[in-house]
Design an enzyme around this catalytic site. Structure first.
Site, PDB file in Angstrom:
ATOM      1  CG  HIS A 177      11.520  -8.958  13.734  1.00  0.00           C
ATOM      2  ND1 HIS A 177      11.712  -8.603  12.415  1.00  0.00           N
ATOM      3  CD2 HIS A 177      12.360  -8.164  14.447  1.00  0.00           C
ATOM      4  CE1 HIS A 177      12.614  -7.640  12.342  1.00  0.00           C
ATOM      5  NE2 HIS A 177      13.018  -7.366  13.555  1.00  0.00           N
ATOM      6  CB  CYS A 211      10.585 -12.434   9.378  1.00  0.00           C
ATOM      7  SG  CYS A 211      10.925 -11.671  10.990  1.00  0.00           S
ATOM      8  CD  GLU A 256       7.302 -11.211  10.896  1.00  0.00           C
ATOM      9  OE1 GLU A 256       7.554 -10.679  12.003  1.00  0.00           O
ATOM     10  OE2 GLU A 256       7.434 -10.623   9.815  1.00  0.00           O
ATOM     11  CB  CYS A 282      12.156  -7.863   7.774  1.00  0.00           C
ATOM     12  SG  CYS A 282      12.719  -9.059   9.014  1.00  0.00           S
TER      13      CYS A 282
END
Length: 150
Positions: free
Chosen positions: A56, A89, A58, A86
């Site tokens: 992801h 993260c 992040e 999410c």
């Protein structure tokens, strides 16, 4: 530069990262991490390209910033991300301890706040809604186009 202006400026930088993801047919989410007003980490979703569900925006930005600082802690940093993190993260943020997390659009389906509140490190300040419309539209348009193709 005033805090709100700085937040808008760096969110636009995160949007540039999201556009890189879009160009690669990835979910268009981007992130940047700043320290003392300078970008020290960038990331955009790369889950398809890397065949890695943890890739992801992040996570990639956190790794880049940690490498830059040679530290696992980002206590003097701000994470800017186009969409609410999410749970995974947010967990990484809890461990990395950024001073601030700033996000654009809320994610009612997968955002961490749907599952829990107070998940970030107690000293981490969270600011939501910076460039919310532009961030949310990019994501909505991406998924609408995917549904149309299916």
């Amino acid at each position: 530069m005033e805090q709100e202006q700085q937040d808008v400026f760096f969110m636009k930088e995160a949007m540039k990262e999201a556009m890189k993801a879009l160009e690669m047919d990835e979910v268009p989410i981007g992130a940047v991490i700043t320290c003392q007003g300078k970008i020290i980490g960038r990331g955009h979703n790369m889950t398809q390209r890397l065949n890695d569900v943890t890739a992801h925006a992040e996570m990639i930005a956190i790794t880049a910033a940690a490498n830059h600082l040679n530290s696992k802690f980002l206590e003097a940093c701000t994470l800017y991300v186009t969409v609410e993190p999410c749970l995974m993260c947010a967990g990484a943020c809890a461990w990395a301890r950024p001073a601030r997390v700033v996000f654009g659009a809320k994610d009612p389906k997968k955002g961490y706040s749907r599952f829990t509140s107070g998940f970030m490190h107690p000293r981490t300040q969270v600011t939501a809604g910076i460039n919310e419309e532009a961030c949310g539209s990019l994501l909505s348009e991406y998924f609408a186009a995917k549904r149309k193709k299916a």
